[in-house]
Write a protein that holds these residues in place. Structure first.
Motif, PDB file in Angstrom:
ATOM      1  N   PRO A  94      10.533 -41.203  -4.669  1.00 37.35           N
ATOM      2  CA  PRO A  94      11.169 -39.890  -4.484  1.00 37.35           C
ATOM      3  C   PRO A  94      12.073 -39.518  -5.657  1.00 37.35           C
ATOM      4  N   ALA A  95      12.293 -38.228  -5.802  1.00 29.78           N
ATOM      5  CA  ALA A  95      13.233 -37.747  -6.819  1.00 29.78           C
ATOM      6  C   ALA A  95      14.590 -38.389  -6.582  1.00 29.78           C
ATOM      7  N   GLY A  96      15.247 -38.775  -7.664  1.00 30.83           N
ATOM      8  CA  GLY A  96      16.542 -39.439  -7.585  1.00 30.83           C
ATOM      9  C   GLY A  96      16.464 -40.947  -7.660  1.00 30.83           C
ATOM     10  N   THR A  97      15.253 -41.507  -7.650  1.00 29.61           N
ATOM     11  CA  THR A  97      15.083 -42.957  -7.777  1.00 29.61           C
ATOM     12  C   THR A  97      15.307 -43.358  -9.223  1.00 29.61           C
ATOM     13  N   LEU A  98      16.089 -44.401  -9.423  1.00 30.90           N
ATOM     14  CA  LEU A  98      16.426 -44.871 -10.760  1.00 30.90           C
ATOM     15  C   LEU A  98      16.421 -46.394 -10.776  1.00 30.90           C
ATOM     16  N   PHE A  99      15.762 -46.966 -11.778  1.00 34.10           N
ATOM     17  CA  PHE A  99      15.844 -48.394 -12.048  1.00 34.10           C
ATOM     18  C   PHE A  99      16.479 -48.570 -13.416  1.00 34.10           C
ATOM     19  N   VAL A 100      17.521 -49.384 -13.462  1.00 33.22           N
ATOM     20  CA  VAL A 100      18.250 -49.666 -14.696  1.00 33.22           C
ATOM     21  C   VAL A 100      18.211 -51.164 -14.906  1.00 33.22           C
ATOM     22  N   VAL A 111      18.465 -56.193 -13.094  1.00 34.98           N
ATOM     23  CA  VAL A 111      17.879 -54.889 -12.786  1.00 34.98           C
ATOM     24  C   VAL A 111      18.458 -54.395 -11.462  1.00 34.98           C
ATOM     25  N   ARG A 112      18.740 -53.116 -11.414  1.00 35.35           N
ATOM     26  CA  ARG A 112      19.304 -52.501 -10.214  1.00 35.35           C
ATOM     27  C   ARG A 112      18.566 -51.208  -9.897  1.00 35.35           C
ATOM     28  N   ARG A 113      18.420 -50.968  -8.591  1.00 35.09           N
ATOM     29  CA  ARG A 113      17.848 -49.710  -8.106  1.00 35.09           C
ATOM     30  C   ARG A 113      18.994 -48.840  -7.624  1.00 35.09           C
ATOM     31  N   HIS A 114      18.930 -47.572  -7.961  1.00 34.26           N
ATOM     32  CA  HIS A 114      19.921 -46.599  -7.510  1.00 34.26           C
ATOM     33  C   HIS A 114      19.198 -45.367  -6.999  1.00 34.26           C
ATOM     34  N   MET A 115      19.798 -44.724  -6.018  1.00 34.14           N
ATOM     35  CA  MET A 115      19.348 -43.413  -5.572  1.00 34.14           C
ATOM     36  C   MET A 115      20.439 -42.425  -5.963  1.00 34.14           C
ATOM     37  N   VAL A 116      20.050 -41.423  -6.714  1.00 29.37           N
ATOM     38  CA  VAL A 116      20.991 -40.446  -7.244  1.00 29.37           C
ATOM     39  C   VAL A 116      20.682 -39.090  -6.620  1.00 29.37           C
ATOM     40  N   ALA A 117      21.711 -38.439  -6.099  1.00 28.04           N
ATOM     41  CA  ALA A 117      21.535 -37.138  -5.456  1.00 28.04           C
ATOM     42  C   ALA A 117      21.729 -36.018  -6.472  1.00 28.04           C
ATOM     43  N   GLY A 118      21.139 -34.890  -6.171  1.00 30.22           N
ATOM     44  CA  GLY A 118      21.343 -33.707  -6.990  1.00 30.22           C
ATOM     45  C   GLY A 118      20.054 -33.191  -7.593  1.00 30.22           C
ATOM     46  N   ASP A 119      20.213 -32.115  -8.347  1.00 30.13           N
ATOM     47  CA  ASP A 119      19.057 -31.540  -9.023  1.00 30.13           C
ATOM     48  C   ASP A 119      18.701 -32.392 -10.252  1.00 30.13           C
ATOM     49  N   ARG A 120      17.678 -31.990 -10.938  1.00 32.97           N
ATOM     50  CA  ARG A 120      17.163 -32.738 -12.089  1.00 32.97           C
ATOM     51  C   ARG A 120      18.252 -33.038 -13.122  1.00 32.97           C
ATOM     52  N   SER A 121      19.037 -32.049 -13.448  1.00 34.76           N
ATOM     53  CA  SER A 121      20.091 -32.221 -14.439  1.00 34.76           C
ATOM     54  C   SER A 121      21.145 -33.220 -13.959  1.00 34.76           C
ATOM     55  N   ALA A 122      21.532 -33.116 -12.707  1.00 35.48           N
ATOM     56  CA  ALA A 122      22.536 -34.028 -12.147  1.00 35.48           C
ATOM     57  C   ALA A 122      22.014 -35.461 -12.103  1.00 35.48           C
ATOM     58  N   VAL A 123      20.761 -35.627 -11.748  1.00 33.66           N
ATOM     59  CA  VAL A 123      20.159 -36.970 -11.708  1.00 33.66           C
ATOM     60  C   VAL A 123      20.182 -37.589 -13.096  1.00 33.66           C
ATOM     61  N   ARG A 124      19.800 -36.824 -14.097  1.00 27.16           N
ATOM     62  CA  ARG A 124      19.771 -37.348 -15.467  1.00 27.16           C
ATOM     63  C   ARG A 124      21.181 -37.694 -15.958  1.00 27.16           C
ATOM     64  N   ARG A 125      22.148 -36.840 -15.680  1.00 28.15           N
ATOM     65  CA  ARG A 125      23.537 -37.122 -16.099  1.00 28.15           C
ATOM     66  C   ARG A 125      24.079 -38.367 -15.405  1.00 28.15           C
ATOM     67  N   GLU A 126      23.839 -38.481 -14.115  1.00 26.29           N
ATOM     68  CA  GLU A 126      24.327 -39.647 -13.367  1.00 26.29           C
ATOM     69  C   GLU A 126      23.610 -40.924 -13.827  1.00 26.29           C
ATOM     70  N   ALA A 127      22.352 -40.811 -14.214  1.00 23.59           N
ATOM     71  CA  ALA A 127      21.616 -41.971 -14.719  1.00 23.59           C
ATOM     72  C   ALA A 127      22.291 -42.546 -15.964  1.00 23.59           C
ATOM     73  N   VAL A 128      22.815 -41.684 -16.816  1.00 26.80           N
ATOM     74  CA  VAL A 128      23.536 -42.144 -18.011  1.00 26.80           C
ATOM     75  C   VAL A 128      24.745 -42.973 -17.596  1.00 26.80           C
ATOM     76  N   VAL A 129      25.509 -42.476 -16.640  1.00 27.82           N
ATOM     77  CA  VAL A 129      26.701 -43.179 -16.161  1.00 27.82           C
ATOM     78  C   VAL A 129      26.317 -44.525 -15.542  1.00 27.82           C
ATOM     79  N   VAL A 130      25.290 -44.523 -14.710  1.00 23.25           N
ATOM     80  CA  VAL A 130      24.837 -45.749 -14.055  1.00 23.25           C
ATOM     81  C   VAL A 130      24.377 -46.767 -15.100  1.00 23.25           C
ATOM     82  N   GLY A 131      23.606 -46.310 -16.073  1.00 21.64           N
ATOM     83  CA  GLY A 131      23.102 -47.219 -17.105  1.00 21.64           C
ATOM     84  C   GLY A 131      24.210 -47.832 -17.938  1.00 21.64           C
ATOM     85  N   LEU A 132      25.115 -47.007 -18.418  1.00 20.60           N
ATOM     86  CA  LEU A 132      26.211 -47.523 -19.242  1.00 20.60           C
ATOM     87  C   LEU A 132      27.155 -48.406 -18.429  1.00 20.60           C
ATOM     88  N   SER A 133      27.328 -48.104 -17.168  1.00 20.03           N
ATOM     89  CA  SER A 133      28.167 -48.941 -16.305  1.00 20.03           C
ATOM     90  C   SER A 133      27.554 -50.321 -16.103  1.00 20.03           C
TER      91      SER A 133
END
Length: 143
Positions: A94-100, A111-133
């Motif tokens: 589903p949209a919002g699925t992220l593996f880092v 490796v971690r799985r995350h579910m990120v809420a929001g529209d496409r732009s919000a998912v991409r921005r939050e993915a940056v935060v999750v990855g760097l964290s």
């Protein structure tokens, strides 16, 4: 120590965030933007049979991307992100699925799985935060 990236859904946003920091050239080796599925294999070195069997949005693919970023870019650390920015699902995820994933020399990748809420732009921005964290936390734990 240095870091190399393999980014998919973020399309270079993580590299852009890292290079905002003055002096980044001392630690940032570069990044592979492997948005297209075939580039995960040809540029990052993820096993073709793995990608064919599981698709591009998978924890083992993320791990392969992190290892590939580290080795192919000659970095101490590899950071990889793959996922579904949306709005539609991809490869059964589903949209919002992220593996880092983070890879360090001589160690098992994280490796971690995350579910990120929001529209496409919000998912991409939050993915940056999750990855760097995850990169920061892994370096702190193992450093």
């Amino acid at each position: 120590e240095t870091v190399g990236l393999a980014e998919s859904l973020t399309g270079g946003l993580v590299g852009a965030a890292l290079t905002e920091i003055p002096g980044a050239s001392a630690t940032f080796r570069g990044g592979l933007v492997v948005y297209a599925t075939d580039l995960k294999v040809t540029l990052a070195g993820v096993a073709a049979d793995l990608v064919a069997a599981r698709g591009p949005v998978d924890p083992d693919v993320a791990t392969g991307l992190a290892v590939g970023a580290r080795t192919r870019l000659g970095a101490d650390w590899g950071l990889a992100l793959t996922g579904v920015a949306g709005p539609d699902p991809q490869a059964g995820q589903p949209a919002g699925t992220l593996f880092v994933a983070v890879a360090a020399p001589g160690d098992h990748p994280v490796v971690r799985r995350h579910m990120v809420a929001g529209d496409r732009s919000a998912v991409r921005r939050e993915a940056v935060v999750v990855g760097l964290s995850l990169l920061r936390d892994t370096i702190a734990e193992r450093g």
